[in-house]
Scaffold this active site. Structure first.
Site, mmCIF file in Angstrom:
data_model
loop_
_atom_site.group_PDB
_atom_site.id
_atom_site.type_symbol
_atom_site.label_atom_id
_atom_site.label_comp_id
_atom_site.label_asym_id
_atom_site.label_seq_id
_atom_site.Cartn_x
_atom_site.Cartn_y
_atom_site.Cartn_z
ATOM 1 N N TYR A 1 0.816 -1.221 0.000
ATOM 2 C CA TYR A 1 0.000 0.000 0.000
ATOM 3 C C TYR A 1 0.850 1.272 0.000
ATOM 4 O O TYR A 1 0.341 2.358 -0.234
ATOM 5 C CB TYR A 1 -0.937 0.022 1.223
ATOM 6 C CG TYR A 1 -1.959 -1.111 1.248
ATOM 7 C CD1 TYR A 1 -2.075 -1.990 0.183
ATOM 8 C CD2 TYR A 1 -2.792 -1.295 2.339
ATOM 9 C CE1 TYR A 1 -2.985 -3.033 0.205
ATOM 10 C CE2 TYR A 1 -3.714 -2.330 2.370
ATOM 11 C CZ TYR A 1 -3.803 -3.202 1.290
ATOM 12 O OH TYR A 1 -4.712 -4.221 1.328
ATOM 13 N N LYS B 1 3.882 -15.251 2.660
ATOM 14 C CA LYS B 1 3.729 -16.038 1.426
ATOM 15 C C LYS B 1 5.152 -16.366 0.969
ATOM 16 O O LYS B 1 5.571 -16.037 -0.156
ATOM 17 C CB LYS B 1 2.943 -15.197 0.403
ATOM 18 C CG LYS B 1 2.524 -15.943 -0.838
ATOM 19 C CD LYS B 1 1.445 -16.978 -0.604
ATOM 20 C CE LYS B 1 1.130 -17.727 -1.882
ATOM 21 N NZ LYS B 1 0.313 -18.938 -1.661
ATOM 22 N N ASP C 1 -2.566 -18.126 2.573
ATOM 23 C CA ASP C 1 -3.760 -18.819 2.057
ATOM 24 C C ASP C 1 -4.239 -19.859 3.067
ATOM 25 O O ASP C 1 -5.447 -20.015 3.305
ATOM 26 C CB ASP C 1 -3.507 -19.440 0.673
ATOM 27 C CG ASP C 1 -2.108 -20.024 0.516
ATOM 28 O OD1 ASP C 1 -1.285 -19.866 1.447
ATOM 29 O OD2 ASP C 1 -1.822 -20.647 -0.515
ATOM 30 N N ASP D 1 -4.704 -6.606 6.378
ATOM 31 C CA ASP D 1 -5.931 -5.898 6.008
ATOM 32 C C ASP D 1 -7.043 -6.921 5.772
ATOM 33 O O ASP D 1 -8.161 -6.821 6.306
ATOM 34 C CB ASP D 1 -5.647 -5.100 4.721
ATOM 35 C CG ASP D 1 -6.786 -4.176 4.347
ATOM 36 O OD1 ASP D 1 -7.717 -4.024 5.159
ATOM 37 O OD2 ASP D 1 -6.742 -3.614 3.238
ATOM 38 N N ASP E 1 -10.172 -8.362 8.727
ATOM 39 C CA ASP E 1 -11.612 -8.276 8.442
ATOM 40 C C ASP E 1 -12.255 -9.657 8.541
ATOM 41 O O ASP E 1 -13.360 -9.799 9.066
ATOM 42 C CB ASP E 1 -11.856 -7.698 7.045
ATOM 43 C CG ASP E 1 -12.065 -6.193 7.094
ATOM 44 O OD1 ASP E 1 -11.663 -5.596 8.113
ATOM 45 O OD2 ASP E 1 -12.614 -5.622 6.138
#
Ligand code: NAD
Length: 363
Positions: free
Chosen positions: A146, A195, A227, A251, A255
Site C-alpha cells: 500500500y 507467502k 492462504d 488488512d 476483516d
C-alpha cells in the site's frame, strides 16, 4: 497516576460512543486511584466545518503532546455529505491518514474475541466455535504494497499496471518485536503469516521474525502461509493467539477474523508506534445512519479504552476490570440494538448511555 489523553470525538456516532468510554475511564480512575486528563482534538468532518481542513497542525501537536489518543470515528454519509464533494486530500479520512503518518503508527492491533453470550452472531458452526476464541491480529500498517511505488503505463499497445511490495529489515523487526511483546501479555503464541513460498519480501519477513523470536524463548511461534491462514481462521480459529503479518495480508485477515465474531459494535483496535504512544479507536465507522439516536453500541470504544490502559499505560488490572465488566453486562442480559438476538425475549435492549452506565456499575 496521571495520564494525558487526547480525545478525538469525530463525527456521526463518534461523540456519543466516546462520551461512554470516558465515563468508563473515569470509573476506573476512581476505583484504582488514577487521574485521566482529556484534551479535545478536532479531526474529520467536524474539523473541516470548524477549520476548513480535516486535521490542523495544532491538532497534530495536541496528539503528539498526549500520552495516548482515544478516538470515536470520523466521516459522514459518503453519498450525501458535502465533505465528500471536496478533493480527496481534504475529506475527513485524509485527516486520519495524515495523523497515522505524523505519529508513525506502524503497528495495528485488532482483537477478535467471541463472547459466549454473542455466539449466535458467529457464522461458524458450534463444534468449530467450541468454548470461543480470542485472537489478536497484528498488522504492519505503514509499509508493503500500500506504500510502494505504483504506475500504470502503456506498453505494446495495452495498459500495464504495477504496484511494488517493499519491506526493509528494520520495518519487519520493529513490528515483529511488537508482536512478540503483545504475545507476552497474552497466551504467548505467535503465528507469523507470509507467502514465503513465492515472495522475496515474505522470505525476508520469515528470516527476521526467526531472529526476533530468539529473544523471546518463552513465546511459542510458527510460520503459516497466508492462504492456509485464511482457511484456518474459519476451520479452527481457536488455534490462534497473536497473528503477526504484513500490511495487505493483515488488512484482509483482520476483516475475516472480525467478521467471525459477529458485531462491528464490539470490535476495538489500536495503532501503535515505537514508543508507548497509541491511537485507540473502534473498528467501525461513524455510522451516520444511527447518529444522534442514542442507540449506537459504545462497547468497541470502551474496549479500545481498555487496550489503551493495557498497551500505552501498562495498567493491566484496570484493563481487565473493563473487559470483565463488559462480559458481565452481556451475561446480565443487556444488549444494544446491533447485538440483539433474533429472539430477544431473554435480554433487555438498552441505549448508548445506559450501556455505559451499566458497565461502570460492574467495574
Ligand atoms: P460504518 O461502520 O459506519 O457502518 C456500517 C454499519 O454498521 C451501519 O449500519 C452502522 O449503523 C453499523 N454500526 C457501526 N458502528 C456501530 C456501533 N458502534 N453500534 C451500532 N451499529 C454500528 O461503515 P460505513 O457506513 O461504511 O461508513 C460510514 C462512515 O464512516 C464513512 O464516512 C466512512 O468513511 C467512515 N469510516 C470511518 C472509520 C474511522 O473513523 N476509522 C472507519 C470506517 C469507516
Amino acid at each position: 497516576m496521571n495520564f494525558n489523553i487526547g480525545v478525538i470525538r469525530g463525527d456521526g456516532i463518534g461523540p456519543e460512543i466516546v462520551t461512554e468510554a470516558i465515563k468508563v475511564l473515569d470509573g476506573v480512575g476512581a476505583k484504582f486511584g488514577h487521574t485521566f486528563n482529556y484534551t479535545e482534538i478536532l479531526m474529520g468532518g467536524c474539523s473541516i466545518d470548524a477549520c476548513g481542513e480535516p486535521l490542523t497542525e495544532e491538532a497534530i501537536q495536541a496528539a503528539l503532546a498526549s500520552d495516548a489518543v482515544l478516538m470515536g470515528s470520523i466521516g459522514g454519509n459518503t453519498s450525501t455529505s458535502p465533505w465528500y464533494k471536496l478533493p480527496a486530500d481534504k475529506r475527513p479520512e485524509a485527516g486520519l491518514l495524515k495523523l497515522r503518518k505524523s505519529l508513525n503508527l506502524f503497528a495495528n492491533l485488532r482483537p477478535a474475541y467471541l463472547y459466549e453470550e454473542l455466539k449466535e452472531a458467529c457464522p461458524l458452526r458450534d463444534d468449530i466455535i467450541g468454548d470461543g476464541f480470542d485472537m489478536m491480529i497484528m498488522r504492519e500498517l505503514t509499509g508493503g504494497l500500500y506504500f510502494g511505488t505504483r504506475s500504470t503505463v502503456e506498453e505494446d499497445g495495452q495498459l500495464v499496471a504495477r504496484d511494488s511490495l517493499t519491506y526493509s529489515e528494520s520495518e519487519i523487526r520493529r513490528i515483529a518485536k511488537r508482536g512478540f511483546d503483545i504475545a507476552l501479555k497474552r497466551r504467548k503464541k505467535v503465528t507469523s503469516v507470509d507467502k514465503a513460498n513465492v515472495l522475496d519480501s515474505s522470505r525476508l519477513w520469515r528470516k527476521i521474525v526467526e531472529e526476533v523470536a530468539k529473544d523471546y524463548p518463552e513465546v511459542e511461534y510458527e510460520h503459516m502461509l497466508v492462504d492456509n491462514c485464511a482457511m484456518q481462521l474459519v476451520k479452527d480459529p481457536r488455534q490462534f493467539d497473536v497473528i503477526l503479518t504484513e500490511n495487505m495480508f493483515g488488512d484482509i485477515l483482520s476483516d475475516e477474523a472480525s467478521m467471525v465474531t459477529g458485531s462491528i459494535g464490539m470490535l476495538s483496535s489500536a495503532s501503535l508506534n515505537d514508543t508507548k504512544f497509541g491511537l485507540y479507536e473502534p473498528s467501525g465507522g461513524s455510522a451516520p445512519d444511527i447518529a444522534g439516536k442514542g442507540i449506537a453500541n459504545p462497547i468497541a470504544t470502551i474496549l479500545s479504552a481498555a487496550m489503551m490502559l493495557r498497551y500505552s499505560f501498562d495498567l493491566d488490572a484496570e484493563a481487565d476490570a473493563i473487559e470483565n465488566a463488559v462480559k458481565k453486562v452481556l451475561k446480565d442480559g443487556y444488549r444494544t440494538i446491533d447485538i440483539m438476538p433474533r429472539d430477544g425475549s431473554s435480554v433487555k435492549q438498552v441505549g448508548t448511555s445506559e450501556m455505559g452506565d451499566l458497565i461502570v456499575e460492574r467495574l
